[in-house]
Design a protein around this motif. Sequence first.
Motif, mmCIF file in Angstrom:
data_model
loop_
_atom_site.group_PDB
_atom_site.id
_atom_site.type_symbol
_atom_site.label_atom_id
_atom_site.label_comp_id
_atom_site.label_asym_id
_atom_site.label_seq_id
_atom_site.Cartn_x
_atom_site.Cartn_y
_atom_site.Cartn_z
ATOM 1 N N SER A 69 0.852 -1.189 0.000
ATOM 2 C CA SER A 69 0.000 0.000 0.000
ATOM 3 C C SER A 69 0.884 1.235 0.000
ATOM 4 C CB SER A 69 -0.924 0.012 1.225
ATOM 5 O OG SER A 69 -0.168 0.039 2.419
ATOM 6 N N GLY A 70 0.287 2.374 -0.323
ATOM 7 C CA GLY A 70 1.005 3.634 -0.227
ATOM 8 C C GLY A 70 1.541 4.200 -1.527
ATOM 9 N N GLY A 71 1.319 3.524 -2.632
ATOM 10 C CA GLY A 71 1.814 4.042 -3.898
ATOM 11 C C GLY A 71 1.006 5.234 -4.362
ATOM 12 N N GLY A 72 1.325 5.724 -5.545
ATOM 13 C CA GLY A 72 0.584 6.852 -6.097
ATOM 14 C C GLY A 72 1.423 7.654 -7.055
ATOM 15 N N SER A 73 0.972 8.879 -7.303
ATOM 16 C CA SER A 73 1.667 9.769 -8.230
ATOM 17 C C SER A 73 2.234 10.956 -7.476
ATOM 18 C CB SER A 73 0.693 10.255 -9.313
ATOM 19 O OG SER A 73 0.197 9.177 -10.075
ATOM 20 N N VAL A 74 3.408 11.361 -7.868
ATOM 21 C CA VAL A 74 4.076 12.476 -7.207
ATOM 22 C C VAL A 74 4.975 13.172 -8.223
ATOM 23 C CG1 VAL A 74 6.037 11.077 -6.438
ATOM 24 C CG2 VAL A 74 5.376 13.109 -5.132
ATOM 25 N N GLN A 75 5.259 14.427 -7.987
ATOM 26 C CA GLN A 75 6.191 15.141 -8.852
ATOM 27 C C GLN A 75 7.623 14.832 -8.454
ATOM 28 O OE1 GLN A 75 5.005 19.307 -8.723
ATOM 29 N NE2 GLN A 75 3.897 19.036 -10.649
ATOM 30 N N ALA A 76 8.507 15.011 -9.399
ATOM 31 C CA ALA A 76 9.920 14.783 -9.136
ATOM 32 C C ALA A 76 10.367 15.606 -7.930
ATOM 33 C CB ALA A 76 10.755 15.150 -10.359
ATOM 34 N N GLY A 77 11.150 14.965 -7.082
ATOM 35 C CA GLY A 77 11.595 15.613 -5.860
ATOM 36 C C GLY A 77 10.723 15.308 -4.662
ATOM 37 N N GLY A 78 9.575 14.744 -4.908
ATOM 38 C CA GLY A 78 8.645 14.434 -3.836
ATOM 39 C C GLY A 78 8.954 13.123 -3.138
#
Length: 131
Positions: A7-16
């Motif tokens: 669990s815990g995946g997702g989308s994030v911007q670079a550097g996040g």
Amino acid sequence: QVQLVESGGGSVQAGGSLRLSCAASGYAYGNDYCMGWFRQAPGKEREGVARLKSDGSATYAESVEGRFTVSQDNADKTLRLQMNKLKPEDTAMYYCAADAAICVVPITARSLSTKARFTGWGQGIQVTVSS
């Protein structure tokens, strides 16, 4: 039968940052066990990312060294992967695994990338990093 659930995946911007968790059931945590994280990007071979031995020692792939941290909750043995300073090239499906073999060879060993069966293998969770 060992069951691993990420669990815990997702989308994030670079550097996040993102934190993955892996809840295990049916796994015999003896005095000498090993768990790890793997990932696979589309069109690429599966690669080892990090591993954690029962003695608490951790090993990382060079590509994530200094950015990722693997740990385990003492209470319920949930495996974590804290991912900081994420890069677009970290985009992949991430899998949790449990098998003594993970700690026998380097985490990036091809034998692990091509291993057909692990004692425990999760269903995978997507991590997407945009630039």
